[in-house]
Design an enzyme around this catalytic site. Structure first.
Site, PDB file in Angstrom:
ATOM      1  N   HIS A   4      62.436  32.173  81.479  1.00  0.00           N
ATOM      2  CA  HIS A   4      61.731  33.140  80.644  1.00  0.00           C
ATOM      3  C   HIS A   4      62.339  33.134  79.254  1.00  0.00           C
ATOM      4  O   HIS A   4      63.549  32.964  79.120  1.00  0.00           O
ATOM      5  CB  HIS A   4      61.833  34.555  81.246  1.00  0.00           C
ATOM      6  CG  HIS A   4      60.796  35.477  80.723  1.00  0.00           C
ATOM      7  ND1 HIS A   4      60.958  36.170  79.554  1.00  0.00           N
ATOM      8  CD2 HIS A   4      59.555  35.785  81.188  1.00  0.00           C
ATOM      9  CE1 HIS A   4      59.876  36.881  79.331  1.00  0.00           C
ATOM     10  NE2 HIS A   4      59.007  36.660  80.306  1.00  0.00           N
ATOM     11  N   ASP A  10      56.251  35.627  88.322  1.00  0.00           N
ATOM     12  CA  ASP A  10      55.216  34.781  88.926  1.00  0.00           C
ATOM     13  C   ASP A  10      55.694  33.977  90.121  1.00  0.00           C
ATOM     14  O   ASP A  10      54.895  33.338  90.795  1.00  0.00           O
ATOM     15  CB  ASP A  10      54.652  33.830  87.864  1.00  0.00           C
ATOM     16  CG  ASP A  10      53.795  34.583  86.886  1.00  0.00           C
ATOM     17  OD1 ASP A  10      53.154  35.554  87.308  1.00  0.00           O
ATOM     18  OD2 ASP A  10      53.778  34.219  85.706  1.00  0.00           O
TER      19      ASP A  10
HETATM   20  N1  CMC Z   1      62.043  24.407  85.072  1.00  0.00           N
HETATM   21  C1  CMC Z   1      62.934  23.508  84.608  1.00  0.00           C
HETATM   22  N2  CMC Z   1      63.568  23.590  83.426  1.00  0.00           N
HETATM   23  C2  CMC Z   1      63.286  24.657  82.669  1.00  0.00           C
HETATM   24  C3  CMC Z   1      62.372  25.659  83.080  1.00  0.00           C
HETATM   25  C4  CMC Z   1      61.754  25.501  84.329  1.00  0.00           C
HETATM   26  N3  CMC Z   1      60.877  26.415  84.771  1.00  0.00           N
HETATM   27  N4  CMC Z   1      62.285  26.606  82.129  1.00  0.00           N
HETATM   28  C5  CMC Z   1      63.095  26.217  81.137  1.00  0.00           C
HETATM   29  N5  CMC Z   1      63.711  25.042  81.470  1.00  0.00           N
HETATM   30  C6  CMC Z   1      64.743  24.312  80.690  1.00  0.00           C
HETATM   31  C7  CMC Z   1      64.125  23.610  79.492  1.00  0.00           C
HETATM   32  O1  CMC Z   1      63.739  22.289  79.814  1.00  0.00           O
HETATM   33  C8  CMC Z   1      65.279  23.653  78.513  1.00  0.00           C
HETATM   34  O2  CMC Z   1      66.235  22.693  78.915  1.00  0.00           O
HETATM   35  P1  CMC Z   1      67.109  21.891  77.794  1.00  0.00           P
HETATM   36  O3  CMC Z   1      67.930  22.941  77.120  1.00  0.00           O
HETATM   37  O4  CMC Z   1      67.882  20.912  78.587  1.00  0.00           O
HETATM   38  O5  CMC Z   1      66.099  21.246  76.879  1.00  0.00           O
HETATM   39  C9  CMC Z   1      65.923  25.022  78.783  1.00  0.00           C
HETATM   40  O6  CMC Z   1      65.618  25.302  80.151  1.00  0.00           O
HETATM   41  C10 CMC Z   1      65.406  26.135  77.892  1.00  0.00           C
HETATM   42  O7  CMC Z   1      64.003  26.217  78.059  1.00  0.00           O
HETATM   43  P2  CMC Z   1      62.920  26.413  76.909  1.00  0.00           P
HETATM   44  O8  CMC Z   1      61.693  25.611  77.241  1.00  0.00           O
HETATM   45  O9  CMC Z   1      63.557  26.165  75.566  1.00  0.00           O
HETATM   46  O10 CMC Z   1      62.630  27.954  77.082  1.00  0.00           O
HETATM   47  P3  CMC Z   1      61.418  28.742  76.473  1.00  0.00           P
HETATM   48  O11 CMC Z   1      61.917  30.101  76.201  1.00  0.00           O
HETATM   49  O12 CMC Z   1      60.792  28.013  75.331  1.00  0.00           O
HETATM   50  O13 CMC Z   1      60.335  28.748  77.657  1.00  0.00           O
HETATM   51  C11 CMC Z   1      59.133  29.376  79.587  1.00  0.00           C
HETATM   52  C12 CMC Z   1      60.171  29.805  78.544  1.00  0.00           C
HETATM   53  C13 CMC Z   1      58.714  30.574  80.432  1.00  0.00           C
HETATM   54  C14 CMC Z   1      57.837  28.833  78.871  1.00  0.00           C
HETATM   55  C15 CMC Z   1      59.746  28.264  80.469  1.00  0.00           C
HETATM   56  O14 CMC Z   1      60.893  28.754  81.116  1.00  0.00           O
HETATM   57  C16 CMC Z   1      58.755  27.717  81.487  1.00  0.00           C
HETATM   58  O15 CMC Z   1      57.927  26.870  81.148  1.00  0.00           O
HETATM   59  N6  CMC Z   1      58.803  28.222  82.763  1.00  0.00           N
HETATM   60  C17 CMC Z   1      57.865  27.817  83.780  1.00  0.00           C
HETATM   61  C18 CMC Z   1      56.545  28.528  83.559  1.00  0.00           C
HETATM   62  C19 CMC Z   1      56.615  29.986  83.978  1.00  0.00           C
HETATM   63  O16 CMC Z   1      57.093  30.318  85.054  1.00  0.00           O
HETATM   64  N7  CMC Z   1      56.063  30.851  83.120  1.00  0.00           N
HETATM   65  C20 CMC Z   1      55.940  32.296  83.430  1.00  0.00           C
HETATM   66  C21 CMC Z   1      56.695  33.154  82.487  1.00  0.00           C
HETATM   67  S1  CMC Z   1      56.797  34.834  83.080  1.00  0.00           S
HETATM   68  C22 CMC Z   1      55.187  35.427  83.100  1.00  0.00           C
HETATM   69  C23 CMC Z   1      54.578  35.481  81.741  1.00  0.00           C
HETATM   70  O17 CMC Z   1      55.146  36.106  80.844  1.00  0.00           O
HETATM   71  O18 CMC Z   1      53.490  34.969  81.580  1.00  0.00           O
END
Ligand code: CMC
Length: 434
Positions: A311, A369
């Protein structure tokens, strides 16, 4: 906004004069530096793709402490609202009005919402224009946007009464539209709302009853749905809420703004994650396949993510995920499905991920989720409708945030700037010279 005597001083290594900018304190949470005069004073913009460090507004609705894993609606912890608080409509009243209703206010609010649940009979024709296999989110984007063409008497955004009526209409009609989208997809007749049922029980009635057979509501399942709605009701300035605010900042009507929010919510990184998380569990199939799946997630070239994990704000357990796991357990017990293989798989996956260095070092925890798909599936809600249920729940948050924005004297049309990296000015050459 609270003013403050504290100032931040920005100095430049190229010898330009330094600049003082005011700092404002919130009631809780990080302070903000007011950079509104930065461009006028220096000719420079700030650069913050994804709004990693940008507060786009001030708000008194929802507060998240991502490090602690805390979520407050108008100051009340989500755990208390979900467990000891009343039903979803109480949460709606709270988000809209700032305080929990007393018994009389609640009665009046419930009556008002209940008497707005029917949609214009002509709305049926909009549904009939869609293919039966259309994704419910595309149906919702279209039909919620279409509401604007039926309710001209509540479109004046500068009239507080119009704003109030639109808010009630949206909260009241969303369950009807979501249920209609479902009924249309399976070729069953639309079911009209019933005013003697609670908000959540009525939704289940519109989803699951048919003219040949009434739906018998089950208290445990109704309470579970109500909890899903409470947990998803608002989440401060997330992508879809910011979309609603941005759309509304131009003066667009509330139905159009909520349709924009629904479009944004549809994406798999946001509301679409519940659907994606369930599909992921189904694909993994068994506990034995977890190590291979985790290895794929860690391989950056695979493009595989652990859906329902991670998140932008929570760097600790999402408090909604804990409540959702509890609800999941209660619902499966009630339905005699306590050995549900997907629930067992989800718990095993969660345990392994929470102990794995990749997830620990990145502070990746289950979000709301991760379990909500399993609960919804057990309630009989088809996977394709999961994000529609999220949209139903979030409508109150979107509309509360939209109302707050319209009444904010500092509100301006949202207009981000850019760092231009394209070609500088050049002449158009003749076609034979290209
Ligand atoms: N699985 C694997 N790796 C992950 C995940 C994941 N679900 N989430 C983040 N990471 C890794 C990402 O690859 C990055 O790694 P590195 O530093 O090595 O490059 C690190 O963790 C930081 O992630 P980020 O992408 O910079 O984080 P963000 O804040 O931009 O993204 C997020 C947040 C929710 C989009 C992401 O965690 C994600 O895609 N999660 C899966 C989708 C999900 O469950 N979304 C629901 C969110 S809660 C309900 C809502 O609000 O809608």
């Amino acid at each position: 906004m609270t003013n403050s005597e504290t100032k931040a001083t920005l100095s430049f290594s190229d010898g330009s004069p330094s600049l003082e900018m005011p700092i404002y304190k919130g009631s809780i949470g990080p302070d903000v530096i007011d950079i509104r005069k930065l461009y006028g004073s220096t000719g420079m913009f700030t650069y913050d793709p994804g709004f990693m460090s940008t507060a786009a507004c001030n708000s008194s609705i929802t507060y998240i402490d991502g490090d602690k894993g805390e979520l407050l609606y108008r100051g009340y912890p989500i755990e208390q609202l979900a467990v000891n608080g009343g039903d979803f409509l109480e949460t709606c009243y709270l988000l809209l009005n700032g305080e929990l209703p007393n018994a009389e206010q609640k009665k009046e609010f419930v009556t008002t919402v209940t008497h707005h649940t029917m949609v214009h009979e002509q709305m049926q024709f909009f549904f009939r224009g869609f293919r039966r296999d259309a994704h419910p989110m595309s149906v919702l984007v279209g039909t919620v946007g279409a509401l604007a063409s039926f309710y001209h008497d509540s479109l004046d955004i500068n009239d507080p009464h119009h704003r109030e009526v639109s808010a009630i209409r949206l909260i009241a009609k969303m369950p009807t539209l979501v249920a209609m989208a479902y009924k249309y997809s399976i070729g069953q007749p639309f079911v009209y709302p019933r005013n003697d049922l609670s908000y959540s029980a009525n939704f289940m009635h519109m989803m699951f009853s048919t003219p040949c057979e009434p739906y018998k509501t089950n208290e445990v399942l109704v309470r579970a749905l109500d909890r899903i709605l409470i947990l998803h009701a608002d989440h401060e300035q997330n992508a879809s809420t910011s979309t609603v605010r941005l759309a509304g900042s131009s003066g667009a009507n509330p139905f159009a703004c909520i349709a924009a929010g629904i479009a944004c919510l549809w994406g798999p990184a946001h509301g679409g994650a519940n659907e994606a998380a369930l599909s992921m569990l189904e694909e993994i199939g068994s506990v034995d396949n977890i190590p291979e799946f985790i290895a794929q997630v860690k391989d950056k070239n695979s493009g595989v993510k652990l859906m329902g994990f991670g998140h932008r704000v929570y760097k600790n357990y999402d408090p909604r995920a804990k409540l959702m796991r509890e609800t999941c357990y209660e619902v499966l017990q009630e339905l005699g499905l306590q050995d549900d293989p997907l629930f067992k798989l989800a718990m095993a996956l969660e345990k392994i991920a929470l102990e794995d260095e990749y997830f620990v070092s990145r502070k990746l925890y289950p979000n709301v989720d991760f379990y909500s798909g399993i609960v919804q599936r057990a309630l009989g809600i088809p996977t394709a409708l999961f994000t529609g249920i999220f949209a139903l729940a979030r409508t109150v948050g979107w509309i509360a945030q939209w109302k707050e924005m319209i009444s904010d004297p500092e509100q301006k049309i949202g207009r981000p700037r850019q760092l231009f990296v394209g070609s500088a000015k050049r002449d158009v050459p003749a076609i034979d010279k290209r």
